[in-house]
Design an enzyme around this catalytic site. Structure first.
Site, PDB file in Angstrom:
ATOM      1  N   SER B 179       0.894  -1.382   0.386  1.00 18.64           N
ATOM      2  CA  SER B 179       0.084  -0.643   0.075  1.00 18.64           C
ATOM      3  C   SER B 179       0.871   1.053  -0.020  1.00 18.64           C
ATOM      4  O   SER B 179       2.127   0.892  -0.134  1.00 18.64           O
ATOM      5  CB  SER B 179      -1.062  -0.198   1.110  1.00 18.64           C
ATOM      6  OG  SER B 179      -2.052   1.244   1.388  1.00 18.64           O
ATOM      7  N   TYR B 195      -6.048   7.426  -6.659  1.00 14.14           N
ATOM      8  CA  TYR B 195      -5.350   6.709  -5.802  1.00 14.14           C
ATOM      9  C   TYR B 195      -4.826   6.027  -4.328  1.00 14.14           C
ATOM     10  O   TYR B 195      -4.575   4.990  -3.975  1.00 14.14           O
ATOM     11  CB  TYR B 195      -4.013   7.499  -6.321  1.00 14.14           C
ATOM     12  CG  TYR B 195      -2.502   6.498  -5.989  1.00 14.14           C
ATOM     13  CD1 TYR B 195      -2.100   5.849  -6.814  1.00 14.14           C
ATOM     14  CD2 TYR B 195      -1.707   6.890  -4.873  1.00 14.14           C
ATOM     15  CE1 TYR B 195      -0.891   5.040  -6.035  1.00 14.14           C
ATOM     16  CE2 TYR B 195      -0.491   6.175  -4.217  1.00 14.14           C
ATOM     17  CZ  TYR B 195       0.103   5.138  -4.893  1.00 14.14           C
ATOM     18  OH  TYR B 195       1.235   4.480  -4.693  1.00 14.14           O
ATOM     19  N   LYS B 199      -5.600   2.812  -2.025  1.00 14.20           N
ATOM     20  CA  LYS B 199      -4.508   2.470  -1.390  1.00 14.20           C
ATOM     21  C   LYS B 199      -5.086   1.805  -0.159  1.00 14.20           C
ATOM     22  O   LYS B 199      -5.126   1.233   0.788  1.00 14.20           O
ATOM     23  CB  LYS B 199      -3.181   3.115  -1.059  1.00 14.20           C
ATOM     24  CG  LYS B 199      -2.628   2.715  -2.639  1.00 14.20           C
ATOM     25  CD  LYS B 199      -1.866   1.439  -2.891  1.00 14.20           C
ATOM     26  CE  LYS B 199      -0.329   1.855  -4.205  1.00 14.20           C
ATOM     27  NZ  LYS B 199      -0.560  -0.273  -4.247  1.00 14.20           N
TER      28      LYS B 199
END
Lengths: 283, 283
Positions: B179, B195, B199
């Site tokens: 991550s 994004y 994550k």
């Protein structure tokens, strides 16, 4: 010219969403409620929860199936819906998501409707171990809980930025994303892996978005709700053996009622509206 | 019977993924590296990074396009790949994701290959404000960074549970999801909303999954990497005006090198393998 704030509420047909529409409309806010199907928005009880307290107040209900992301975004098509005016007039028809702004504004030059609030409330739960969750279910959870809310944010922000130029920067404009304590660090409930991922994603997204849009006077927040005793969601989990409220008690997360959660979500926004003189009465 | 641990590494063709394959193979671990296309896995430098330090050691590279989720999961089809043996033999062909277990085990009765590690390393970045990110890009980010890793976890866990019955419960079995600090609370970088959401979702998913699978002896972790100076990802962001490393310094997040990040990800797993006597030397 009288300014009329418009709020879009997804997941409006039941639970917290319905409770939010009821409270907003009681304060004179014009509501566009979104449900997944014509059947869900045709519910008579939902119709009664939309109050008309002023003569210009209008509401609209739209049927958009968020599991069909990105089709519903990219098609730019019209969705079935129902419109309610204060005078009792009802109209069933096909509407684009944001065309209430143009349509309502064309009818009275002394009134100006503008986009004031988006609440992403729609969501589905999960009651299965990750290895028993197939890709169709994974896709549904992500489309409804994360990707459709993100697209709603993007579409709404574009309209809010447009409004800002004509109406002024000082009007309350909020985007509220309803997330969950299950999306928070250290709160891990087996059987909810994808749900928890979608809510953690929505929370993080909202916080980055806040950095991107605060310069336009748009306040973006995510609200991490704990379990709410009196919603179908928690009742369904219970009947499937997931004791969300007991889990919450163990972790010291408050269990609330729909009324409490609704106040938590709406109070700041309604106070700002009251200050701006666009609604009256007490919040 | 000699036990041979197999590691699957996604995003193996460059950056951290390639560096991970190099280190694992140096310790005698058999690697299945996944890249997005035949072109990316055919890279000669990647081939050289896969070491052969023992006679049974085998490696395979597979081309799976994770942006095509859920098609790649649901099709159960074969993927183009390349296989490398210690004796220098190479074979290009079509392989199913997990058929190296059956195929390699059928060739020598004294050796037993088992699934020991999955590292989800594949990921793409974002360099656009949310309102400028269209649904095709949103879908790509979610498919590659979140939904494909989840499907890889599910498929791998099923195979690990099967292995456990025949090989024993005491062998090191890890799932490591790479991550990012951008998925953590209080770390919000404009231009990375989707994004960051993907994550944060992967991190939360991993923690719930850990609760579901620890009873099978599978250790699940997510690793929140900070910016890594010497990868394409950070270089690309830089060339687009996003100063990820400066942002990190401001927030007090350590900026690391590929080598440091690789150790951070692999050390615990390699120590466990060493303890179990399946690899030798120092970690």
């Amino acid at each position: 010219m009288k300014l009329e704030p418009v709020a879009i509420v997804t997941g409006a047909t039941r639970g917290i969403g319905k409770s939010i529409v009821e409270r907003l409309s009681l304060h004179g806010v014009n509501c566009v409620g979104i449900g997944s199907s014509m059947r869900s928005i045709s519910n008579e009880e939902l119709r009664r929860s939309m109050k008309h307290v002023s003569k210009n107040q209008r509401h609209r209900l739209l049927a958009i199936d968020f599991s069909e992301w990105p089709t519903w975004v990219d098609s730019k098509r019209e969705f079935q819906g129902i419109e309610y005016c204060a005078n009792g007039r009802e109209e069933v028809g096909d509407f684009k998501i944001f065309d209430m702004l143009k349509s309502w504004n064309s009818q009275d030059k002394e009134v100006r409707y503008y986009l004031s609030l988006l609440i992403n409330c729609a969501g589905i739960t999960q009651e299965s171990l990750s290895i028993r969750t197939d890709s169709a279910e994974m896709k549904n959870i992500m489309n409804i809980n994360l990707l459709s809310p993100v697209s709603m944010c993007n579409l709404t922000i574009k309209n809010m930025i447009k409004d800002r130029k004509t109406i002024g920067a000082d009007k309350p404009r909020y985007i509220l994303n309803v997330s969950s304590v299950l999306g928070k660090p250290k709160v891990y409930l087996p059987g909810t892996s994808l749900y928890s991922a979608s809510k953690a994603g929505l929370g993080q997204y909202s916080n980055v978005l806040e950095q991107e849009v605060s310069k336009y006077g748009i306040i973006t927040k995510s609200v991490q709700l704990g379990p709410i005793q009196d919603t179908d969601m928690v009742q369904n989990l219970k009947s499937n053996g997931i004791q969300l409220d007991e889990f919450a008690k163990r972790l010291g997360i408050p269990v609330s009622t729909k009324a409490e959660a609704t106040r938590l979500i709406l109070d700041e926004y309604l106070e700002k509206l009251l200050e701006s003189g666009q609604v009256s009465g007490t919040v």
